[in-house]
Write a protein that holds these residues in place. Structure first.
Motif, PDB file in Angstrom:
ATOM      1  N   HIS A 102       0.889  -1.280  -0.168  1.00 52.84           N
ATOM      2  CA  HIS A 102      -0.139   0.051   0.020  1.00 52.84           C
ATOM      3  C   HIS A 102       0.768   1.297  -0.028  1.00 52.84           C
ATOM      4  N   HIS A 106       1.038   1.290  -6.143  1.00 52.51           N
ATOM      5  CA  HIS A 106      -0.101   0.661  -5.987  1.00 52.51           C
ATOM      6  C   HIS A 106      -1.178   1.786  -6.296  1.00 52.51           C
ATOM      7  N   ASP A 143      -6.134   5.131  -1.505  1.00 57.45           N
ATOM      8  CA  ASP A 143      -5.381   4.390  -0.175  1.00 57.45           C
ATOM      9  C   ASP A 143      -4.555   5.313   0.535  1.00 57.45           C
ATOM     10  N   HIS A 146      -2.081   5.077   4.011  1.00 59.32           N
ATOM     11  CA  HIS A 146      -2.420   3.567   4.481  1.00 59.32           C
ATOM     12  C   HIS A 146      -1.512   3.197   5.477  1.00 59.32           C
ATOM     13  N   ILE A 213     -13.166  -3.518   0.655  1.00 60.54           N
ATOM     14  CA  ILE A 213     -13.226  -4.817   0.115  1.00 60.54           C
ATOM     15  C   ILE A 213     -14.231  -5.904   0.963  1.00 60.54           C
ATOM     16  N   ASP A 252      -8.663  -1.658  -8.461  1.00 59.01           N
ATOM     17  CA  ASP A 252      -8.170  -1.824  -7.236  1.00 59.01           C
ATOM     18  C   ASP A 252      -7.477  -3.285  -6.959  1.00 59.01           C
ATOM     19  N   SER A 267       1.638  -9.809  -6.089  1.00 62.17           N
ATOM     20  CA  SER A 267       1.237 -10.821  -5.134  1.00 62.17           C
ATOM     21  C   SER A 267       2.313 -11.063  -4.048  1.00 62.17           C
ATOM     22  N   VAL A 270       2.097  -7.768  -1.677  1.00 62.04           N
ATOM     23  CA  VAL A 270       0.600  -7.882  -0.597  1.00 62.04           C
ATOM     24  C   VAL A 270       0.840  -8.865   0.342  1.00 62.04           C
ATOM     25  N   PHE A 274       0.869  -8.561   4.536  1.00 62.31           N
ATOM     26  CA  PHE A 274       0.039  -9.220   5.439  1.00 62.31           C
ATOM     27  C   PHE A 274       1.098  -9.965   6.271  1.00 62.31           C
ATOM     28  N   GLN A 303      -3.058 -16.484  -3.158  1.00 64.95           N
ATOM     29  CA  GLN A 303      -3.555 -15.935  -4.741  1.00 64.95           C
ATOM     30  C   GLN A 303      -4.753 -16.863  -5.376  1.00 64.95           C
TER      31      GLN A 303
HETATM   32  N1  LIG Z   1      -3.065 -10.057  -5.072  1.00 69.34           N
HETATM   33  C1  LIG Z   1      -3.745 -10.048  -4.080  1.00 69.34           C
HETATM   34  N2  LIG Z   1      -3.835 -10.933  -3.193  1.00 69.34           N
HETATM   35  C2  LIG Z   1      -4.608 -10.910  -2.116  1.00 69.34           C
HETATM   36  N3  LIG Z   1      -5.135  -9.875  -1.517  1.00 69.34           N
HETATM   37  C3  LIG Z   1      -5.113  -8.898  -2.427  1.00 69.34           C
HETATM   38  C4  LIG Z   1      -4.263  -8.774  -3.722  1.00 69.34           C
HETATM   39  N4  LIG Z   1      -4.545  -7.709  -4.415  1.00 69.34           N
HETATM   40  C5  LIG Z   1      -5.466  -7.104  -3.319  1.00 69.34           C
HETATM   41  N5  LIG Z   1      -5.801  -7.567  -2.388  1.00 69.34           N
HETATM   42  C6  LIG Z   1      -6.671  -7.371  -1.072  1.00 69.34           C
HETATM   43  O1  LIG Z   1      -7.700  -6.570  -1.430  1.00 69.34           O
HETATM   44  C7  LIG Z   1      -7.784  -5.385  -0.888  1.00 69.34           C
HETATM   45  C8  LIG Z   1      -8.287  -4.194  -1.927  1.00 69.34           C
HETATM   46  O2  LIG Z   1      -8.290  -3.063  -1.034  1.00 69.34           O
HETATM   47  P1  LIG Z   1      -7.019  -2.588  -0.441  1.00 69.34           P
HETATM   48  O3  LIG Z   1      -6.248  -2.096  -1.385  1.00 69.34           O
HETATM   49  O4  LIG Z   1      -7.283  -1.654   0.787  1.00 69.34           O
HETATM   50  O5  LIG Z   1      -6.173  -3.769   0.317  1.00 69.34           O
HETATM   51  C9  LIG Z   1      -6.402  -5.105  -0.764  1.00 69.34           C
HETATM   52  C10 LIG Z   1      -5.950  -6.251  -0.253  1.00 69.34           C
HETATM   53  O6  LIG Z   1      -6.062  -6.653   1.064  1.00 69.34           O
END
Ligand SMILES: Nc1ncnc2c1ncn2[C@@H]1O[C@@H]2COP(=O)(O)O[C@H]2[C@H]1O
Ligand SMILES: [Zn+2]
Length: 356
Positions: A102, A106, A143, A146, A213, A252, A267, A270, A274, A303
């Motif tokens: 974020h 992005h 975002d 963030h 989401i 998004d 991938s 993100v 996490f 994914q």
């Molecule tokens: N490739 C991905 N794999 C898993 N989660 C994703 C992926 N891309 C986006 N997201 C999730 O989708 C959400 C969309 O809103 P956000 O950008 O706040 O945060 C993002 C992530 O939590």
């Protein structure tokens, strides 16, 4: 072409022994190549990672500025060039560059995808300049600031934002309010009548809030129902706004619909974010959030789930609304990316960026 930039980047010119002057020339060369890339800004294969390096980390500013001028929004809305650039710079700087996912890149990626959708016939033939201005602004700011952790984390750690927004769309409300303060701070729209500015800020909020989401199913079932009943009329301003919301939602989460080498990079980014959250949760003795435990998840596993349950349902409906070559290309990438995550050997699943 993009390929020739890539080979240039690997050319032996860039050695440690260059003088200041040669470095300057190289900068100029990169700026020229970044400009050249913008000629293909509407391409679904646009490599935002390459653009980020060529523009020296300014992809969000340079890309959004380019789109504003290309659409003629500067003249049309009598925007001050300096204020616009300053606004975009403070937006870019309000993203946290230390977040793996974020961050401003992005936002640039979402803005580029949004542009691709705005160019689709259903939209380009009906959207007003005001719709386009809003769509681009929302994508660039959606975002903003963030923190790199999700809403659950903010609630569980009693973060002030959680109580400020009463535990609902906490982050999205914050992105919106941050966008509005930067708009006001920059004075970009200070020459607009106040009702117009008010309307724009409200619509901006409604677009950014749609990216929550956790509310995807509400938006998706409304989209489905209205498609089933053929109830979407692009000459109606509320329907156009709804489509802008859906377009921003698609932009998004479109990274699994990009070509494999781009999809793979996103991938990994993100997942890193996490897992970082999971590590902090473990240190704080909190329950580790579902996707955030590096001991029980893998990039591929996350994914496959994300594509099957979140991305595919959305893009299938989008393709019903906008039945175009681009929609087919996106669904094609999505399917083959999912296949790759399922079947490729571990060594082919790693994410790498080539270095300058
Ligand atoms: N490739 C991905 N794999 C898993 N989660 C994703 C992926 N891309 C986006 N997201 C999730 O989708 C959400 C969309 O809103 P956000 O950008 O706040 O945060 C993002 C992530 O939590
Ligand atoms: Zn986002």
């Amino acid at each position: 072409s993009v390929r020739s930039f890539q080979s240039n980047l690997h050319s032996p010119h860039y050695s440690k022994h260059h003088t200041q002057a040669t470095h300057h020339m190289l900068d100029q060369k990169y700026i020229g190549q970044a400009k050249c890339m913008l000629q293909k800004v509407g391409s679904w294969n646009f490599d935002i990672f390459l653009f980020e390096r060529l523009s020296n980390g300014n992809s969000l500013v340079d890309l959004t500025f380019h789109l504003f001028s290309e659409y003629g929004l500067i003249k049309l809305f009598r925007l001050d060039l300096l204020k616009l650039r300053r606004f975009l710079v403070i937006v870019q700087e309000a993203y946290h560059s230390e977040n793996p996912y974020h961050n401003a890149l992005h936002a640039a990626d979402v803005t580029q995808a949004m542009y691709c959708y705005l160019q689709e016939p259903q939209l380009s033939e009906s959207l007003t300049s005001c719709d386009i201005l809003l769509g681009l602004l929302a994508a660039a700011t959606h975002d903003l600031d963030h923190p790199g952790v999700n809403q659950t984390f903010l609630i569980n750690t009693n973060h002030y934002l959680a109580s400020l927004y009463q535990n609902t769309s906490v982050l999205e409300n914050h992105h919106w309010k941050s966008a509005v303060s930067l708009l006001r701070e920059s004075g970009l729209l200070s020459h607009f009548p106040s009702e117009d500015r008010q309307c724009l800020e409200t619509r901006l909020g409604s677009l950014i809030l749609a990216t929550d989401i956790s509310r995807q199913n509400e938006y998706l079932s409304e989209f489905r129902t209205r498609l089933d009943r053929a109830e979407l009329h692009m000459n109606n301003s509320q329907d156009r706004h709804f489509i802008l919301q859906m377009a921003l939602k698609c932009a998004d989460i479109c990274n699994p619909c990009r070509p494999w080498h781009l999809c793979k990079l996103w991938s990994h980014k993100v997942t890193e974010e996490f897992f970082n959250q999971g590590d902090i949760e473990r240190r704080l003795n909190l329950d580790v959030s579902i996707l955030c435990d590096r001991n029980s998840n893998s990039v591929a596993k996350i994914q496959i789930g994300f594509i099957s349950f979140v991305v595919e349902p959305l893009f299938v409906e989008w393709a019903r609304f906008s039945d175009t070559p681009l929609s087919h290309v996106m669904l094609g990438h999505m399917t083959s990316n999912k296949f790759n995550w399922t079947h490729l050997p571990q060594k082919d699943l790693r994410g790498t960026t080539q270095k300058l």
